[in-house]
Motif scaffolding. Structure first.
Motif: not given
Lengths: 227, 237
Positions: A58, A61, A128, A132, A135, A151, B126-127, B130, B134, B151-154, B156-158, B165, B168-169
């Motif tokens: 957080l 972000a 992927q 991921n 990114r 993506s 999260y996978q 993802q 995909d 979901i946008v070009p930047s 990511s799932f984690h 998340l 941006n958090g």
């Protein structure tokens, strides 16, 4: 005498029943109150490590959002100044256009980054996972074997073949990524750890890497503007 | 009757105290509790800050757009650029969209409580999200959102501990709803292909992990609630 004894027995039984009901009600009441408190705070069920990681993410972000806000504020001020002096600020619009084209993979780019060579059978989900992770580590532009990847680029395994954007990737897979070298390096090391038992991996850092391939945009066929 | 009422009240109180004691025993000492509470308070404050910062970014985006619209009215060069920016914004996910598509639902299954099974296969990872996203791109999705997060070009799932998340958090939790715009039959065909999401489907059978999807004649995805920060990649001149 007999009726008095029977009355005492009946009273005793009532007492026992009422006591049991009291115990049950009391227990249920406390459990209910404490369960509600738990539900109210979903975070309370999480361990300290999860919470610490969440705080870290957080913070990261929020710092990025602060930076985004500062950039937008500057852009807005420039636009307003140009408008108040009777003109227009085509330069500010051009700058935004370039940023968006870059994000969408539509223009060639260069910058610091990494090249990761992977020799061995790579599955779609493995690639992927690596993308991921990169990114997440602020990777800004990607290409795989000279095909620009965003993506939304389809990456699928068909039999023993790996298809990236419809192109078959044979032999060594070469992944280029541009971004913050400080973050990309450790993220790449971590991301390929599980692959290293069966895939030969070489990671090269570069001060200035070029990704010249671009993505061709697809027009919307099904999606329409607005909610 | 008085005796009866007194006994009832007394047993109720004793039972309440016993239950409180029973539930309180596993709790750690008070300084540990205070530390945990402080950590959780930090998360709440940071999430509040995150929401406020996103609202500010969105407000500034609107202000920039208004300035660009005004610029476009004054200059044909700016107007041409503005049209291109609008196209790029749509591609990047900065515009809400609607249309036909697919809605996919995913939720945790049942914990087998088996000491020999440490796979956590009954939970959504999260996978899994993802992989689903995909697969939807691979089957022609034009736009995708997960639990209202575009979901946008930047993107990511984690994981951050047990949290998933994205963007941006933004913390997302189950049940998960994945929405995709595109040809409903092609999207459903991709998800339904037995060779795709095979591992997830086997966990659906073993652990009762929820996985279902439905074609939609009209669904929608929101716009990305932030913007893009590009610091290292530069256009090749």
């Amino acid at each position: 005498m007999r009726s008095q004894s029977a009355e005492q027995t009946a009273r005793g039984q009532r007492l026992i029943i009422v006591s049991l009901i009291g115990i049950a009600l009391g227990f249920l009441l406390v459990l209910q109150l404490r369960s509600q408190a738990t539900v109210a705070a979903t975070l309370a069920a999480q361990d300290d490590t999860s919470i610490a990681l969440l705080i870290n993410d957080l913070n990261k972000a929020n710092n990025q959002l602060l930076q985004q806000g500062a950039d937008l504020s500057q852009q807005e001020t420039q636009l307003r100044q140009a408008l108040s002096s009777g003109g227009s600020d085509a330069q500010a619009i051009q700058k935004e256009l370039t940023t968006l084209q870059l994000v969408n993979g539509e223009i060639p780019v260069h910058g610091p980054g990494l090249t990761i060579h992977m020799q061995g059978g790579i599955m779609d989900f493995e690639l992927q996972d690596v993308l991921n992770s990169l990114r997440q580590a602020s990777g800004e532009a990607f290409s795989v074997n000279s095909y620009r990847v965003t993506s939304s680029t389809p990456i699928i395994s068909k039999g023993n073949s790996l298809l990236v954007g419809g192109h078959s990737i044979g032999g060594t897979l070469v992944l280029d990524v541009i971004g913050d070298p400080e973050q990309l390096g450790p993220a790449a090391d971590l991301a390929v750890t599980s692959l290293q038992t069966r895939v030969q991996i070489v990671i090269q850092r570069s001060a200035d890497l070029a990704i010249t391939e671009v993505v061709t945009p697809h027009p919307l066929i099904y999606g329409q503007l607005g909610r | 009757m008085t005796v009866l009422a007194s006994v009832s009240l007394a047993t109720f109180l004793v039972a309440s105290l016993a239950a409180t004691q029973f539930r309180s025993q596993p709790l750690p000492p008070s300084n540990r509790v205070a530390r945990d509470e402080a950590l959780r308070r930090s998360v709440t404050q940071l999430e509040d800050q995150n929401r406020a910062l996103k609202a500010r970014v969105q407000s500034l985006q609107r202000a920039v757009k208004t300035g660009e619209d005004e610029s476009a009215r004054r200059s044909s060069a700016a107007q041409e650029l503005k049209a291109q920016v609008d196209d790029q914004r749509t591609i990047a996910g900065l515009t809400a969209l609607h249309g036909p598509g697919l809605t996919l639902l995913l939720h945790d299954g049942v914990d087998p409580n088996d000491a020999g099974d440490r796979s956590l296969g009954w939970t959504v990872h999260y996978q899994d999200l993802q992989d689903i996203v995909d697969l939807l791109w691979a089957n022609g999705a034009e736009a995708v959102a997960v639990n209202g997060q575009r979901i946008v070009p930047s993107s990511s799932f984690h994981y951050a501990g047990v949290n998933i998340l994205v963007n941006n958090g933004s913390r997302i939790s189950g049940p998960y709803t994945v929405t995709a715009l595109g040809d409903p039959s092609a999207l459903a065909g991709g998800v339904g292909d037995p060779d795709q999401l095979a591992e997830l489907k086997s966990r659906n059978r073993i652990y009762g992990l929820g996985l279902s999807w439905v074609k939609a004649t009209r669904t929608s995805v929101p716009s990305y609630d932030s913007t893009f920060l590009v610091k290292y990649a530069q256009p090749v001149s």
